[in-house]
Each structure stands twice: as structure tokens, then as C-alpha cells.
Design a protein around this motif. Structure first.
Motif, PDB file in Angstrom:
ATOM      1  N   MET A  60      -2.009  -2.165  -3.888  1.00 30.71           N
ATOM      2  CA  MET A  60      -0.826  -1.335  -3.775  1.00 30.71           C
ATOM      3  C   MET A  60      -0.678  -0.898  -2.313  1.00 30.71           C
ATOM      4  O   MET A  60      -1.646  -0.565  -1.656  1.00 30.71           O
ATOM      5  CB  MET A  60      -0.966  -0.128  -4.683  1.00 30.71           C
ATOM      6  N   LYS A  61       0.554  -0.909  -1.843  1.00 28.28           N
ATOM      7  CA  LYS A  61       0.827  -0.601  -0.449  1.00 28.28           C
ATOM      8  C   LYS A  61       0.670   0.895  -0.156  1.00 28.28           C
ATOM      9  O   LYS A  61       0.776   1.732  -1.037  1.00 28.28           O
ATOM     10  CB  LYS A  61       2.248  -1.025  -0.083  1.00 28.28           C
ATOM     11  N   ASN A  62       0.446   1.174   1.133  1.00 34.59           N
ATOM     12  CA  ASN A  62       0.435   2.544   1.621  1.00 34.59           C
ATOM     13  C   ASN A  62       1.871   3.045   1.713  1.00 34.59           C
ATOM     14  O   ASN A  62       2.813   2.256   1.785  1.00 34.59           O
ATOM     15  CB  ASN A  62      -0.186   2.596   3.024  1.00 34.59           C
ATOM     16  N   VAL A  63       2.023   4.356   1.758  1.00 37.70           N
ATOM     17  CA  VAL A  63       3.288   4.976   2.101  1.00 37.70           C
ATOM     18  C   VAL A  63       3.065   5.596   3.473  1.00 37.70           C
ATOM     19  O   VAL A  63       2.196   6.457   3.641  1.00 37.70           O
ATOM     20  CB  VAL A  63       3.720   6.053   1.081  1.00 37.70           C
ATOM     21  N   VAL A  64       3.806   5.112   4.467  1.00 38.86           N
ATOM     22  CA  VAL A  64       3.597   5.513   5.856  1.00 38.86           C
ATOM     23  C   VAL A  64       4.779   6.346   6.331  1.00 38.86           C
ATOM     24  O   VAL A  64       5.924   5.901   6.245  1.00 38.86           O
ATOM     25  CB  VAL A  64       3.438   4.268   6.764  1.00 38.86           C
ATOM     26  N   LEU A  65       4.487   7.540   6.825  1.00 42.50           N
ATOM     27  CA  LEU A  65       5.521   8.419   7.357  1.00 42.50           C
ATOM     28  C   LEU A  65       5.523   8.345   8.876  1.00 42.50           C
ATOM     29  O   LEU A  65       4.491   8.587   9.514  1.00 42.50           O
ATOM     30  CB  LEU A  65       5.286   9.860   6.899  1.00 42.50           C
TER      31      LEU A  65
ATOM     32  N   GLY B 177      -1.150  11.391  -6.345  1.00 41.98           N
ATOM     33  CA  GLY B 177      -2.581  11.242  -6.615  1.00 41.98           C
ATOM     34  C   GLY B 177      -3.240  10.251  -5.686  1.00 41.98           C
ATOM     35  O   GLY B 177      -4.142   9.506  -6.078  1.00 41.98           O
ATOM     36  N   ARG B 178      -2.784  10.221  -4.440  1.00 42.63           N
ATOM     37  CA  ARG B 178      -3.319   9.300  -3.439  1.00 42.63           C
ATOM     38  C   ARG B 178      -3.985  10.089  -2.314  1.00 42.63           C
ATOM     39  O   ARG B 178      -3.654  11.246  -2.077  1.00 42.63           O
ATOM     40  CB  ARG B 178      -2.199   8.463  -2.828  1.00 42.63           C
ATOM     41  N   PRO B 179      -4.894   9.456  -1.587  1.00 40.55           N
ATOM     42  CA  PRO B 179      -5.482  10.148  -0.428  1.00 40.55           C
ATOM     43  C   PRO B 179      -4.439  10.320   0.683  1.00 40.55           C
ATOM     44  O   PRO B 179      -3.535   9.492   0.826  1.00 40.55           O
ATOM     45  CB  PRO B 179      -6.613   9.216   0.020  1.00 40.55           C
TER      46      PRO B 179
ATOM     47  N   TYR C 205      -6.050   0.149   4.866  1.00 44.33           N
ATOM     48  CA  TYR C 205      -6.229   0.894   3.628  1.00 44.33           C
ATOM     49  C   TYR C 205      -5.191   0.445   2.605  1.00 44.33           C
ATOM     50  O   TYR C 205      -4.200  -0.181   2.947  1.00 44.33           O
ATOM     51  CB  TYR C 205      -6.057   2.394   3.852  1.00 44.33           C
ATOM     52  N   THR C 206      -5.424   0.812   1.360  1.00 42.89           N
ATOM     53  CA  THR C 206      -4.424   0.614   0.321  1.00 42.89           C
ATOM     54  C   THR C 206      -4.257   1.936  -0.418  1.00 42.89           C
ATOM     55  O   THR C 206      -5.179   2.754  -0.467  1.00 42.89           O
ATOM     56  CB  THR C 206      -4.837  -0.481  -0.677  1.00 42.89           C
ATOM     57  N   CYS C 207      -3.080   2.135  -0.967  1.00 39.58           N
ATOM     58  CA  CYS C 207      -2.805   3.292  -1.823  1.00 39.58           C
ATOM     59  C   CYS C 207      -2.930   4.646  -1.127  1.00 39.58           C
ATOM     60  O   CYS C 207      -3.179   5.652  -1.778  1.00 39.58           O
ATOM     61  CB  CYS C 207      -3.711   3.279  -3.053  1.00 39.58           C
ATOM     62  N   ALA C 208      -2.766   4.694   0.165  1.00 37.57           N
ATOM     63  CA  ALA C 208      -2.861   5.968   0.891  1.00 37.57           C
ATOM     64  C   ALA C 208      -1.474   6.414   1.330  1.00 37.57           C
ATOM     65  O   ALA C 208      -0.550   5.616   1.444  1.00 37.57           O
ATOM     66  CB  ALA C 208      -3.769   5.813   2.106  1.00 37.57           C
ATOM     67  N   VAL C 209      -1.351   7.702   1.559  1.00 39.98           N
ATOM     68  CA  VAL C 209      -0.179   8.262   2.234  1.00 39.98           C
ATOM     69  C   VAL C 209      -0.634   8.565   3.655  1.00 39.98           C
ATOM     70  O   VAL C 209      -1.603   9.302   3.856  1.00 39.98           O
ATOM     71  CB  VAL C 209       0.349   9.532   1.530  1.00 39.98           C
TER      72      VAL C 209
END
Length: 175
Positions: free
Chosen positions: A1-6, A26-28, A70-74
Motif C-alpha cells: 500500500m502506498k504512502n500518503v505524502v504531504l 491507523g498508519r505511522p 516505506y509503505t503505508c505511512a503518512v
């Protein structure tokens, strides 16, 4: 699952929105500036003063290289991360990129609260911010979504991001 990058200019709400978004999903949560400070045992203003901006930008590139794996991180990035195409490519390769924007007045108000912005510790702060916004505005355009945070709370911005992620099918699967 991809990261969400701000991504976005300083003072647009990347850290506050990122923390809330990570909690809701619920992500790091990873703040690249904070991680650089922790690993370097000095603040970014100290880094700028002792080693200069180029030193910091190199540390930032190294951090982006690591966190983009990483994966699944914000991930909340520093405002200048977009200055280098390799950073953009890395973040985009494994991330849904959300650009947060705000008006000049809002950025001046938000960044004026603390004296921790090395690029803004100057008497001509408004002119510097206006020039940097103009220079960088096109660099943020590669984002998958752009949100103006000027009149929105971090909760409202988070809700908008989650709606976008759901509609795009980015929340399917497990992290």
C-alpha cells in the motif's frame, strides 16, 4: 500500500494534518524535518546556522530516499523538498502526494507564531515568503491533490484527504 505524502509551503499545515490523518488511518506518521533533527541531534535552525542550507538540503535528500521506501505511512515533508526533482520522483514513486497550500497572509500568520523558520528570520519576511511562494508554486503542481488550508481546520483537511483516498481506491487493501 502506498504512502500518503504531504507537501507544501511552510505553515500550510502538513504536520498537524499529517498527525491527524495518520491517527485516523491507523498508519505511522513521519515528519521528515523532525526525523532529521532527531537523527542529527540539532534543530534545523542550528543546522542552517552552523552548516548552511546546502548541508540541510543534503540531509533532506537522504531522508527522502529512506522514507520513500516505506509503505503505508503518512509522511509530512519540509517545504523545500520539492526543490530537487529526485525528491519528487522518489516520493511520487511510492506515494499519493497531497499538496497543502495557503494564502500569503495565512502563511505569515502561522509562521510568525514561532521563531523556528531559518529562511524567515529576517526583517523582510513578507517579501521573502511572497518570493518563495512564487518560485515554488509550480513545483507543487505534480501533486495528486491540492488543498487550500487557509480557511480549513486540520480536521476538515483530513476529511477531504480521506474522501479523496476512498474515491480513488487508495484505501483498499491492508497496511
Amino acid at each position: 500500500m502506498k504512502n500518503v505524502v504531504l507537501i507544501g509551503f511552510m505553515g500550510t499545515g502538513k504536520t498537524s494534518t499529517g498527525r491527524l490523518l495518520a491517527s485516523r488511518l491507523g498508519r505511522p506518521f513521519i515528519d521528515t524535518d523532525q526525523k532529521i533533527e532527531n537523527e542529527s541531534n540539532m534543530t534545523i535552525p542550528e543546522m542552517f546556522k552552523i552548516h548552511g542550507e546546502q548541508y540541510f538540503r543534503q540531509k533532506e535528500k537522504e531522508m527522502v530516499t529512506r522514507v520513500s521506501r516505506y509503505t503505508c505511512a503518512v509522511i509530512a515533508t519540509g517545504g523545500g523538498v520539492v526543490l530537487f526533482p529526485e525528491n519528487v520522483g522518489r516520493l511520487k514513486s511510492n506515494g499519493i502526494v497531497i499538496a497543502l497550500t495557503a494564502s500569503l497572509d495565512v502563511i505569515l500568520e502561522r509562521t510568525g507564531r514561532r521563531n523556528s523558520r531559518p529562511l524567515l528570520n529576517r526583517p523582510d519576511r513578507e517579501e521573502v515568503v511572497a518570493n518563495l511562494l512564487t518560485e515554488r508554486s509550480e513545483l507543487y503542481s505534480f501533486a495528486d491533490l491540492s488543498i487550500d488550508t487557509s480557511d480549513r481546520t486540520p480536521q476538515q483537511v483530513t476529511d477531504q484527504i480521506i474522501t479523496f483516498l476512498r474515491q480513488g481506491g487508495y484505501l483498499r487493501g491492508r497496511c
